[in-house]
Design an enzyme around this catalytic site. Sequence first.
Site, mmCIF file in Angstrom:
data_model
loop_
_atom_site.group_PDB
_atom_site.id
_atom_site.type_symbol
_atom_site.label_atom_id
_atom_site.label_comp_id
_atom_site.label_asym_id
_atom_site.label_seq_id
_atom_site.Cartn_x
_atom_site.Cartn_y
_atom_site.Cartn_z
ATOM 1 N N HIS A 114 40.098 -7.783 -8.110
ATOM 2 C CA HIS A 114 40.629 -6.453 -8.443
ATOM 3 C C HIS A 114 40.648 -5.524 -7.227
ATOM 4 O O HIS A 114 41.103 -4.394 -7.327
ATOM 5 C CB HIS A 114 39.780 -5.828 -9.542
ATOM 6 C CG HIS A 114 38.330 -5.722 -9.161
ATOM 7 N ND1 HIS A 114 37.504 -6.822 -9.113
ATOM 8 C CD2 HIS A 114 37.595 -4.675 -8.768
ATOM 9 C CE1 HIS A 114 36.317 -6.443 -8.724
ATOM 10 N NE2 HIS A 114 36.326 -5.139 -8.497
ATOM 11 N N ASP A 280 43.726 -11.472 -9.546
ATOM 12 C CA ASP A 280 43.690 -12.926 -9.648
ATOM 13 C C ASP A 280 43.803 -13.432 -11.085
ATOM 14 O O ASP A 280 43.600 -14.623 -11.338
ATOM 15 C CB ASP A 280 42.415 -13.466 -8.991
ATOM 16 C CG ASP A 280 41.150 -12.955 -9.655
ATOM 17 O OD1 ASP A 280 41.174 -11.850 -10.222
ATOM 18 O OD2 ASP A 280 40.130 -13.670 -9.610
ATOM 19 N N ASP A 282 42.029 -12.947 -13.889
ATOM 20 C CA ASP A 282 40.927 -13.291 -14.790
ATOM 21 C C ASP A 282 40.470 -12.122 -15.660
ATOM 22 O O ASP A 282 39.742 -12.316 -16.628
ATOM 23 C CB ASP A 282 39.751 -13.926 -14.026
ATOM 24 C CG ASP A 282 39.217 -13.051 -12.912
ATOM 25 O OD1 ASP A 282 39.775 -11.960 -12.686
ATOM 26 O OD2 ASP A 282 38.234 -13.465 -12.262
ATOM 27 N N ARG A 283 40.901 -10.905 -15.345
ATOM 28 C CA ARG A 283 40.514 -9.764 -16.190
ATOM 29 C C ARG A 283 41.625 -9.406 -17.168
ATOM 30 O O ARG A 283 42.789 -9.731 -16.940
ATOM 31 C CB ARG A 283 40.250 -8.534 -15.326
ATOM 32 C CG ARG A 283 39.089 -8.717 -14.388
ATOM 33 C CD ARG A 283 38.766 -7.401 -13.712
ATOM 34 N NE ARG A 283 37.613 -7.599 -12.859
ATOM 35 C CZ ARG A 283 36.795 -6.631 -12.476
ATOM 36 N NH1 ARG A 283 37.028 -5.385 -12.844
ATOM 37 N NH2 ARG A 283 35.757 -6.893 -11.715
HETATM 38 C C1 VG1 Z 1 32.269 -6.911 -10.751
HETATM 39 C C2 VG1 Z 1 31.994 -6.825 -12.235
HETATM 40 C C3 VG1 Z 1 31.524 -8.173 -12.751
HETATM 41 C C4 VG1 Z 1 32.552 -9.244 -12.412
HETATM 42 C C5 VG1 Z 1 32.824 -9.237 -10.922
HETATM 43 C C6 VG1 Z 1 33.929 -10.182 -10.528
HETATM 44 O O1 VG1 Z 1 31.083 -7.232 -10.064
HETATM 45 O O2 VG1 Z 1 31.057 -5.837 -12.529
HETATM 46 O O3 VG1 Z 1 31.301 -8.083 -14.142
HETATM 47 O O4 VG1 Z 1 32.096 -10.511 -12.791
HETATM 48 O O5 VG1 Z 1 33.225 -7.933 -10.499
HETATM 49 O O6 VG1 Z 1 35.104 -9.894 -11.199
HETATM 50 P P1 VG1 Z 1 30.149 -6.118 -9.325
HETATM 51 O O7 VG1 Z 1 29.045 -6.889 -8.684
HETATM 52 O O8 VG1 Z 1 31.041 -5.384 -8.379
HETATM 53 O O9 VG1 Z 1 29.664 -5.203 -10.414
HETATM 54 V V1 VG1 Z 1 36.558 -10.223 -10.485
HETATM 55 O O10 VG1 Z 1 37.758 -10.075 -11.615
HETATM 56 O O11 VG1 Z 1 36.562 -9.005 -9.281
HETATM 57 O O12 VG1 Z 1 36.403 -11.703 -9.790
HETATM 58 CO CO CO Z 2 39.459 -10.933 -11.001
#
Ligand code: VG1
Ligand code: CO
Length: 544
Positions: A114, A280, A282-283
């Site tokens: 993201h 990517d 996945d969200r």
């Molecule tokens: C964030 C979200 C987490 C998610 C991760 C990867 O991590 O809070 O829930 O799994 O992004 O998502 P963090 O450590 O910044 O809180 V993705 O879609 O960016 O691969």
């Molecule tokens: Co993602």
Amino acid sequence: MQIETINTTPYADQKPGTSGLRKKVHVFQQPHYLENFIQAIFDSLDDYAGKTLMLGGDGRYFNRPAIQIILKIAAANGFGEVLVGQGGILSTPAASCVIRKNKAFGGLILSASHNPGGPDEDFGIKYNIGNGGPAPEHITDAMYRHSREIAQYRILDAADIDIDEQGSCRLGEMAVTVIDPVDDYADLMSRLFDFDLLRERIGSGALSLCFDAMHAVTGPYARRILQEQLGAAPGSVINAEPKEDFGGGHPDPNLVHAHELAELMFSTQAPVFGAASDGDGDRNMVLGRQFFVTPSDSLAVMAANAHRIPGYKDGLIGVARSMPTSRAVDRVADSFGVDCYETPTGWKFFGNLLDAKRINLCGEESFGTGSDHVREKDGLWAVLFWLNLLAVRRQSVADIVREHWKQFGRDYYSRHDYEAIDAGLANDIFDQLRSSLPRMPGKTFGESTVESADDFRYQDPVDGSVSERQGIRIGFENGSRIVFRLSGTGTAGATLRIYLERYEPDAEKHDQNTQEALEDLIELAETLCGVKKRTGMTEPTVIT
Ligand code: VG1
Ligand code: CO
């Protein structure tokens, strides 16, 4: 073509975070930086000679040159074959699907998810293991260790290969096969959901929809499945062309960044269903007409209705949620008499539970939901799940969620992010929070008395591994909760996340504005951590 051994020196900052290594593009462009990290990944793995590696990314800036370099390092290190998505494209869930379907040894996903893309923005690399899921911590720890000691990497001296045409070619001893990035994934979706019913409801216009691909990787997937296969009107998928800089936007599916979709869904022209996904793929964000579904509620509604969807007709085995995700799904699990696991943030912690068949649905508050069909969270899958549910229940999104609240109660929930704050200051805040924990239980703040306070520690029930310091959680006797965590995906300074949650069982009180319903907790969180006072910020950077 010759294998070269190049001398190199370590970089000190190649420690994977919540989801792989994420840095500014110019960091990855430093001499040997990418090469070091790829070699460090391979050095952490055993017995891959002659085996298959999957390679693809979200198409962001630097994706293409990185793929060429990685192919040559893979060839020099003895992989037998690399499967590459055409044009270097594979969404994260599709990559997981391809690894599983082809029984690949593992895969590399090039994405910073993201985070924005472009020459001055972010790039990232993540390694997934043979089950299709993110490498567990013992492997990411090994990668980091190898990156600190690396002295040489191996690379094939060869010309770049064409990744835009499907088919096979050779790179030294290794085969490179360029595959359609959508086929395997679309096939899997058609086996999980009732495509006939969806075609009927979507094709007839009864189920109108808008999907915002945010100029990121999901565009080609959503077009193929929603428009071509299920008959959604042309133009139902907006911002469908993947761009290296995501069209200058922030490919994060929330009401702030997916504003085009949000405006439509809260207008009088709104279709029945709206959704978006991230860089990517996945969200996911799910919207009804004039209605936003929080990701925590989405997970709970999916769990409560899984038996209505063909791929899950045998019902729930168990569920899991990341620790900061609201406890809405816990109540659903309770009512079905199945286990609910609380894991640290990040998808890598769900893999063991899914492999051991302890759960078949899981999710995170950060717009992530998934199931045992792959080992990543999956944006378009969640969209199809909701569409299938709407088609079966013939109710609006809002009615389904309201009925859910009536039955289970509502969890008012919000996350407040303070981005790019000074890292030293962020650590001070946590040191102070941590040291106050032992004195917390029994303390009363306004109407809330602290019931429990700790720094979350997770012991994996399958392999026994332990992960410490996964976030500070403070639970109150009235069922409210505040969680503090530092982000592990940011690339500038530190990001403090404050997660706020209040349970409301009374259906008469389910129509409040979320921020108002959480007002007392928001104030209390500031009293406890003092982020506004210490940074001078008057508001969070993003509220979701
Ligand atoms: C964030 C979200 C987490 C998610 C991760 C990867 O991590 O809070 O829930 O799994 O992004 O998502 P963090 O450590 O910044 O809180 V993705 O879609 O960016 O691969
Ligand atoms: Co993602």
